[in-house]
Scaffold this motif. Structure first.
Motif, PDB file in Angstrom:
ATOM      1  N   LEU A  16       0.807  -1.218   0.000  1.00  0.00           N
ATOM      2  CA  LEU A  16       0.000   0.000   0.000  1.00  0.00           C
ATOM      3  C   LEU A  16       0.849   1.281   0.000  1.00  0.00           C
ATOM      4  N   PRO A  17       1.869   1.400   0.864  1.00  0.00           N
ATOM      5  CA  PRO A  17       2.675   2.633   0.831  1.00  0.00           C
ATOM      6  C   PRO A  17       3.365   2.866  -0.507  1.00  0.00           C
ATOM      7  N   LEU A  20       0.681   4.160  -2.988  1.00  0.00           N
ATOM      8  CA  LEU A  20       0.274   5.527  -2.657  1.00  0.00           C
ATOM      9  C   LEU A  20       1.367   6.531  -3.023  1.00  0.00           C
ATOM     10  N   SER A  24       1.395  10.502  -5.143  1.00  0.00           N
ATOM     11  CA  SER A  24       1.478  11.531  -4.104  1.00  0.00           C
ATOM     12  C   SER A  24       1.344  12.940  -4.675  1.00  0.00           C
ATOM     13  N   LYS A  31      -1.407  12.834   3.517  1.00  0.00           N
ATOM     14  CA  LYS A  31      -1.630  11.451   3.078  1.00  0.00           C
ATOM     15  C   LYS A  31      -2.164  10.647   4.238  1.00  0.00           C
ATOM     16  N   MET A  33      -3.703   6.409   5.367  1.00  0.00           N
ATOM     17  CA  MET A  33      -3.933   5.016   4.998  1.00  0.00           C
ATOM     18  C   MET A  33      -4.843   4.348   6.027  1.00  0.00           C
ATOM     19  N   GLY A  42      -5.690   3.972   0.516  1.00  0.00           N
ATOM     20  CA  GLY A  42      -4.761   5.091   0.627  1.00  0.00           C
ATOM     21  C   GLY A  42      -5.322   6.343  -0.015  1.00  0.00           C
ATOM     22  N   HIS A  43      -4.935   7.488   0.558  1.00  0.00           N
ATOM     23  CA  HIS A  43      -5.479   8.755   0.070  1.00  0.00           C
ATOM     24  C   HIS A  43      -4.411   9.838   0.128  1.00  0.00           C
ATOM     25  N   SER A 154      -7.289   2.549  -8.529  1.00  0.00           N
ATOM     26  CA  SER A 154      -6.581   3.798  -8.265  1.00  0.00           C
ATOM     27  C   SER A 154      -6.984   4.880  -9.259  1.00  0.00           C
TER      28      SER A 154
END
Length: 637
Positions: A16-17, A20, A24, A31, A33, A42-43, A154
Motif C-alpha cells: 500500500l505505501p 500511494l 502523491s 496522506k 492510509m 490510501g489517500h 486507483s
C-alpha cells in the motif's frame, strides 16, 4: 480533489505505501492510509473544502463501520446534508463527510442524488465489502485490476507499477491509440488494467475479490424527447442552467480561477461567474505562444480574443508564456497522462496549471464539454451532407471518395475534405462512427509486426461505437447520436483524461461546469436545429452569450489550444524519431514492423500522406512502454 488507491493483497502492509507514493503528486497537503485484514485504502489529499484535519481521509463513520476514500467534489452536498442533519451529527463541513453518511443512509442509491465529479470507495466492515463508483460523465479517472492474488484500484495507472501483477500488453488497446489517438472504453495498454466506465459502480467482496460485480447506474438521457418550448424560452432556460452550474462549482475554501482561451466556451464560463460576482476580479489564464496562425496545422492564435474578453469582463488575464520544449517535455507529458495519448494540448494545460498553483490558485474552472453538449466540432457540421448522401448512388460516392483522396494532404482544407469523404462509401451508421477515426484500419494493421497482425486485423475498434448506439434506441437524430458518442468517448477518454492528469500533476483541481448534471440533461432535450443551425455550431449557446460577450468572440472561427505537431514531427523531433523508432528499438520491442513504420515516416516527409499524428502516436506508445513497462521487473513478454 485527491488521489485514491485501494488494494486487497496478502502483502498489504508493504504494497500500500508503495502504491500511494506513486500518486502523491495528486495530494500535496496530506496522506492517509487505512488497513483492515488484507484490505488497504490510501489517500493523497488536495484540500479544497474544509481545510482542517476534520476533512482528512480515509474518513471513518462515527459508528466505525464505514471507511471512505474520495476524489472529487459533490457540488450539491449541502442539499444532501440538509436531508441527513436530523439523523447524523457532522463534525466538518466537507463534502467527504456528506458522502460518507449519505452512503450509510441510502446505500448505492446515493449515486442518484449526487451532482458532482467523483471516484470513491467505501468499505463496509460488517459486510466485508468494498463499494467503488465513478461519476456519470467520467470527469475523475478510475482504473482497476484483479487476479487470484490481488485486487487494485486507483486514480492513476502508475500506482500499480510497484505491485506483483500480470503486466501483459494488449495489442487491441494499441490499435485504439493509433486509430483514435486515445483509447475509448475500458481498455488500457495493460491487458488486465481496465477503466471503471463512467456511470458505473462495482461491489468487491473482501474474501473473494475476483467475484466482483459491475453495474451501470446512469445513462445519458438521449431518449428522442425534445422540448416544445419556444427558442427564446429555451435560450432563457439555458442561461439559468449555466448560471446555476457555475454558481455550484464556485464552492471552495481555496482561491478559484479560470481557463480563458478566448474561445466561446471558456469565455462563457467566465461571463457567468462575473454575472454572479460582478465586483470580483477573477484570475484567468491563457497561453501566449508568441506567434501567429499555424497554417499547416489549421490553428489560429487565440490570444487576441482572450485579451478582448478579459477587458470586456474586467478580469485579470495572466498570459502564460508557451515555453514548450517538445524534446524535453514529451516523456514527462506521457508519464503524467498515464496513457499514450497523442495530442500536444496537455502541455498547455500543464503550463497553465503550474502557473496557477504558483499564484495560489488551487481550483480552475474551464469550458471543457461545451462542444460536446451543444455541437461545436467540424465533424458535426459534416453531418449536413448526410441529407444528400442518401440520394447519391454508391458508385458515385465511391468515385467522389477516390477523387478527393488524390488531394495533397499538406493543406488543412484538403485534409478536412479527405476526412469528410473517408467513409462516404459505407453505411450511414458506419460513416457516423467513422468521423471519430484518425487513421484507416488497414493502415493501422500494417504498422504492427507480423506476429500481432492476425489479432489486430480481427479487432474492429469502431465496433464499440456501433454497440453504444444501441444503448439509445429511441434517439433518431444523427447529431444527437454523434453527441452521445462524443460524451462517451472523445470527451471522457481523451479531453477529460488529459485535463485531470495534467492539472493534478501540479496540485490543481479543474472543474467543468458544462458537465453539471442538470445542465447536461437539459441539453439532451434541446432540438438539434438549435444546437447546429445550418453551419452555425453551438447556436443556442451563442444566443445566450450575445448579451455577455463581444460579437467577434461569439462568432469567431473555431480554434483551440493548438500546437505545430506537423512541424515538430518533420523537424524538432527528428532525434526522438531516430531513437524511439529506430530499427533496434522497434525490433527489440516486437510490437511494430520497422519497415512499415519507416515507410510511413518517408511518406509523411514527402507529403504523400498526412501521418504526423500517427507518428506522434507511435512515439507516445514507445515513450509509455519505456516508462511504464520497461521499469517493471519479472514482467510478462
Amino acid at each position: 480533489m485527491c488521489g485514491i488507491v485501494g488494494l486487497i493483497s496478502p502483502d498489504i502492509e508493504s504494497n500500500l505505501p508503495l502504491a500511494l507514493h506513486n500518486i502523491s503528486h495528486r495530494g500535496p497537503d496530506s496522506k492517509g492510509m487505512f488497513v483492515y485484514e488484507k484490505l488497504g485504502l490510501g489517500h493523497a489529499r488536495l484540500a479544497i473544502q474544509d481545510l482542517s484535519e476534520k476533512g482528512s481521509q480515509p474518513m471513518m463513520s462515527s459508528c466505525g463501520n464505514y471507511c471512505l476514500i474520495f476524489n472529487g467534489e459533490i457540488y450539491n452536498h449541502l442539499e444532501i446534508r440538509a436531508r441527513l442533519e436530523s439523523k447524523y451529527s457532522f463534525k466538518s463541513h466537507s463534502d467527504t463527510e456528506t458522502l460518507l453518511y449519505g452512503y450509510k443512509e441510502y446505500g448505492s442509491k446515493i449515486l442518484q442524488l449526487l451532482n458532482g465529479i467523483f471516484a470513491f470507495a467505501i468499505f463496509d466492515k460488517q459486510k466485508k465489502e468494498l463499494f467503488i463508483a465513478r461519476d456519470p460523465f467520467g470527469v475523475k479517472p478510475l482504473y482497476y485490476y484483479a487476479d487470484a492474488d490481488l485486487f487494485w484500484f486507483s486514480s492513476e495507472i502508475k500506482s500499480i507499477l510497484p505491485l506483483p501483477i500480470e503486466y501483459t500488453i494488449d495489442p487491441e488497446a494499441l490499435v485504439n491509440y493509433l486509430t483514435f489517438l486515445y483509447s475509448p472504453g475500458e481498455k488500457t495498454p495493460f491487458k488486465k488494467v481496465l477503466k471503471l466506465l463512467p456511470g458505473h459502480c462495482m461491489t468487491v467482496p473482501l474474501n473473494d475479490h475476483q467475484q466482483f460485480a459491475l453495474q451501470s447506474y446512469y445513462e445519458i438521457p438521449f431518449q428522442g424527447k425534445r422540448s416544445n418550448k419556444t427558442e427564446q424560452e429555451l435560450i432563457d432556460k439555458l442561461e439559468k442552467k449555466l448560471l446555476k452550474a457555475v454558481d455550484r462549482q464556485l464552492l471552495s475554501d481555496v482561491p478559484v480561477g479560470f481557463f480563458l482561451s478566448g474561445g466561446l466556451d471558456s469565455s462563457a464560463i467566465v461571463a457567468m461567474a462575473k454575472k454572479l460576482h460582478p465586483k470580483k476580479k477573477f484570475n484567468c489564464y491563457t497561453i501566449n505562444t508568441n506567434d501567429g496562425a499555424d497554417l499547416e496545422d489549421g490553428f489560429v492564435n487565440d490570444l487576441q480574443y482572450a485579451r478582448l474578453v478579459a477587458q470586456h469582463l474586467d478580469v485579470h488575464l495572466i498570459e502564460v508564456p508557451s515555453t514548450i520544449d517538445i524534446v524535453e517535455d514529451f516523456d514527462k507529458m506521457i508519464y503524467h497522462l498515464d496513457e499514450p495519448q497523442a495530442d500536444p494540448a496537455p502541455l498547455n494545460v500543464l503550463q497553465i496549471c503550474t502557473q496557477a498553483r504558483k499564484d495560489g490558485c488551487v481550483v480552475l474552472l474551464g469550458g471543457t464539454a461545451g462542444d460536446d453538449l451543444f455541437s461545436g466540432y467540424r465533424r458535426h457540421q459534416a453531418l449536413q451532407i448526410e441529407h444528400y448522401l442518401v440520394y447519391i448512388p454508391l458508385f458515385i460516392r465511391k468515385a467522389i471518395r477516390s477523387l478527393v483522396m488524390l488531394l495533397p494532404p499538406k493543406n488543412a482544407l484538403f485534409r478536412r475534405a479527405r476526412k469528410l469523404t473517408q467513409y462516404i462509401h459505407l453505411s450511414q451508421e458506419q460513416r457516423l462512427v467513422g468521423y471519430f477515426s484518425w487513421l484507416d484500419q488497414s493502415i493501422v494493421n500494417q504498422l504492427f509486426a507480423p506476429a500481432h497482425r492476425p489479432v489486430c486485423s480481427q479487432f474492429n475498434p469502431l465496433q464499440l461505437f456501433m454497440d453504444y448506439l444501441k444503448k439509445i434506441p429511441k434517439e433518431k437524430e444523427l447529431l444527437n447520436k454523434m453527441l452521445y458518442l462524443e460524451m462517451k468517448f472523445f470527451l471522457t477518454d481523451h479531453n477529460l483524461n488529459y485535463t485531470d492528469k495534467m492539472s493534478m500533476a501540479t496540485g490543481v483541481e479543474v472543474r467543468v461546469p458544462f458537465l453539471d448534471k442538470e445542465l447536461l440533461e437539459f441539453s439532451c432535450t434541446i432540438p438539434v436545429d438549435l444546437k447546429l443551425k445550418g453551419v452555425t455550431t453551438k447556436y443556442i449557446l451563442k444566443k445566450v452569450m450575445e448579451k455577455y460577450l463581444p460579437h467577434e468572440v461569439i462568432y469567431r472561427p473555431k480554434s483551440g489550444f493548438g500546437a505545430p505537431v506537423r512541424q515538430w514531427i518533420k523537424e524538432d523531433m527528428q532525434s526522438y524519431i531516430d531513437n524511439y523508432l529506430s530499427e533496434q528499438s522497434i525490433t527489440n520491442r516486437g510490437l511494430f514492423s520497422f519497415e512499415a513504420v519507416q515507410q510511413l515516416i518517408k511518406d509523411n516527409a514527402s507529403g504523400k500522406i498526412d501521418a504526423s499524428y500517427t507518428i506522434w502516436s507511435l512515439l507516445s506508445i514507445e515513450s509509455w512502454m519505456r516508462q511504464f513497462y520497461d521499469v517493471i521487473p519479472n514482467k510478462n513478454p
